[in-house]
Design an enzyme around this catalytic site. Structure first.
Site, PDB file in Angstrom:
ATOM      1  CD1 TRP A  66      58.583  69.160 -43.749  1.00 41.15           C
ATOM      2  CD2 TRP A  66      57.270  70.645 -44.802  1.00 41.15           C
ATOM      3  NE1 TRP A  66      58.723  70.374 -43.121  1.00 41.15           N
ATOM      4  CE2 TRP A  66      57.934  71.298 -43.738  1.00 41.15           C
ATOM      5  CE3 TRP A  66      56.381  71.378 -45.592  1.00 41.15           C
ATOM      6  CZ2 TRP A  66      57.747  72.658 -43.452  1.00 41.15           C
ATOM      7  CZ3 TRP A  66      56.195  72.733 -45.305  1.00 41.15           C
ATOM      8  CH2 TRP A  66      56.872  73.359 -44.262  1.00 41.15           C
ATOM      9  CG  ASP A 135      60.451  68.787 -50.164  1.00 38.17           C
ATOM     10  OD1 ASP A 135      61.538  69.386 -50.108  1.00 38.17           O
ATOM     11  OD2 ASP A 135      59.439  69.125 -49.503  1.00 38.17           O
ATOM     12  CE  LYS A 159      63.345  74.311 -43.508  1.00 36.47           C
ATOM     13  NZ  LYS A 159      62.508  73.732 -44.503  1.00 36.47           N
TER      14      LYS A 159
HETATM   15  C1  LIG Z   1      60.952  73.788 -44.905  1.00 40.64           C
HETATM   16  C2  LIG Z   1      60.435  72.756 -45.803  1.00 40.64           C
HETATM   17  C3  LIG Z   1      59.448  73.032 -46.780  1.00 40.64           C
HETATM   18  C4  LIG Z   1      58.812  74.390 -46.936  1.00 40.64           C
HETATM   19  O1  LIG Z   1      59.697  75.310 -47.433  1.00 40.64           O
HETATM   20  P1  LIG Z   1      59.257  76.808 -47.755  1.00 40.64           P
HETATM   21  O2  LIG Z   1      60.499  77.359 -48.378  1.00 40.64           O
HETATM   22  O3  LIG Z   1      58.907  77.459 -46.446  1.00 40.64           O
HETATM   23  O4  LIG Z   1      58.120  76.791 -48.679  1.00 40.64           O
HETATM   24  C5  LIG Z   1      59.029  72.002 -47.601  1.00 40.64           C
HETATM   25  N1  LIG Z   1      59.540  70.760 -47.491  1.00 40.64           N
HETATM   26  C6  LIG Z   1      60.486  70.466 -46.568  1.00 40.64           C
HETATM   27  C7  LIG Z   1      61.014  69.069 -46.514  1.00 40.64           C
HETATM   28  C8  LIG Z   1      60.954  71.444 -45.698  1.00 40.64           C
HETATM   29  O5  LIG Z   1      61.888  71.148 -44.784  1.00 40.64           O
END
Ligand SMILES: *Cc1c(COP(=O)(O)O)cnc(C)c1O
Length: 323
Positions: A66, A135, A159
């Site tokens: 990521w 993030d 998540k």
């Molecule tokens: C799932 C995830 C993403 C991507 O998320 P989207 O909503 O599919 O764009 C980005 N960063 C992390 C840490 C993730 O777990």
């Protein structure tokens, strides 16, 4: 689901959800909470567009898949300095605080607090002079954090918050309003901040469900209670893996994720059998990410401790029969 986002009913839902999130995370008054669309992936572009504020570079920590995606997108808008990377260690750990070297003239430092696929989580918040951007897609609300330490926090909802389609951004007010020229209106934080995240139709149903989750979290005792529960869940699952000869997790102990526990079988040819028998036992979604294979137990807030206990029991039984 059909309710107008301008209706009194929905505005009340929206305001309550924001207030509950503010209470849960103790979000200070000088931060705006935005309820956006486009996922965390859109944030990879929105960040440099909004936060460069006339600077030419941004710093990023690289801890895996990521982080790499965030870096690749930022490179379209600015020079990216990698302030720390654990790639040489195959991303089996987070960097130590003293490994992080930021460039004083960069606009911000970005990191991924939990690498969802690799199962690597920071057990500390980096301390730097730049605005800190994180993030937190897969570990937001899993434990208390000091929001004051951050310039911006973002997370896709799917998540640890609620349904896909909603992205939460928490941003310090003084970072707003210096968007790169040519930025699409929908990619301008300031527009969403001024419009109460209702510049256009927001993801109303996702927002509503997120609000229900925030209420549920409060009832569980808030993020402090979740942290204790998550700690218990993760500790016992890693212990089961570590004491087994058959299952393994390669991540450095101090960087192991409390949310995503990847593991491998000593005999990889048994993976299909493991997954199908697990499914038969009611244990779903244990296949690792398609990019890395193996197994992964995502034990987010919504996963009860009993589910982790059931997984541990199943794993021990599987090892007895096939190990
Ligand atoms: C799932 C995830 C993403 C991507 O998320 P989207 O909503 O599919 O764009 C980005 N960063 C992390 C840490 C993730 O777990």
């Amino acid at each position: 689901m059909e309710m107008s986002h301008r209706s009194d009913e929905f505005v009340a839902v929206a305001e309550q959800a924001e207030q509950d999130l503010r209470d849960l995370m103790a979000i200070p008054k000088n931060y705006r909470v935005l309820f956006l669309q486009g996922g965390a992936t859109s944030q990879f572009a929105m960040l440099p567009m909004n936060l460069l504020r006339g600077k030419q570079s941004a710093d990023y920590i690289n801890t895996g898949i990521w982080s790499k995606k965030a870096i690749a997108e930022a490179k379209r808008y600015c020079q990216v300095n990698v302030a720390a990377t654990t790639e040489a260690d195959n991303f089996m750990r987070a960097p130590e605080p003293n490994e992080i070297q930021v460039s004083a003239d960069s606009a911000y430092l970005h990191y991924t607090s939990n690498e969802t696929i690799g199962g690597v989580e920071f057990n500390y918040i980096p301390e730097v002079d730049l605005p800190l951007v994180v993030d937190m897609s897969s570990d937001i609300l899993s434990r208390p954090i000091d929001v004051n330490r951050f310039g911006l926090i973002y997370a896709g909802a799917q998540k640890n918050i609620g349904p896909a389609g909603l992205t939460v951004v928490i941003v310090r007010e003084d970072l707003l309003g210096q968007t790169l020229s040519g930025t699409p209106t929908m990619y301008d934080y300031q527009v969403h901040a001024e419009g109460g995240s209702m510049h256009n139709t927001p993801p109303t149903f996702g927002w509503y469900l997120a609000g229900l989750v925030f209420k549920w979290l409060k009832k569980q005792g808030g993020v402090e209670a979740m942290a204790k529960l998550n700690d218990r869940k993760a500790t016992k699952l890693y212990a089961a893996i570590d004491q087994s000869e058959f299952f393994a997790n390669p991540i450095a102990k101090s960087s192991r994720s409390m949310m995503n526990v990847p593991f491998t079988l000593a005999d990889a040819s048994l993976e299909k059998t493991f997954l199908s028998e697990a499914e038969g036992a009611g244990l779903l979604n244990l296949q690792g990410h398609r990019s890395v294979g193996g197994m992964r137990a995502s034990i987010y807030n919504a996963v009860p401790e009993a589910a982790v206990d059931a997984l541990i029991t199943f794993m021990a039984d599987f090892e007895k029969r096939y190990g």
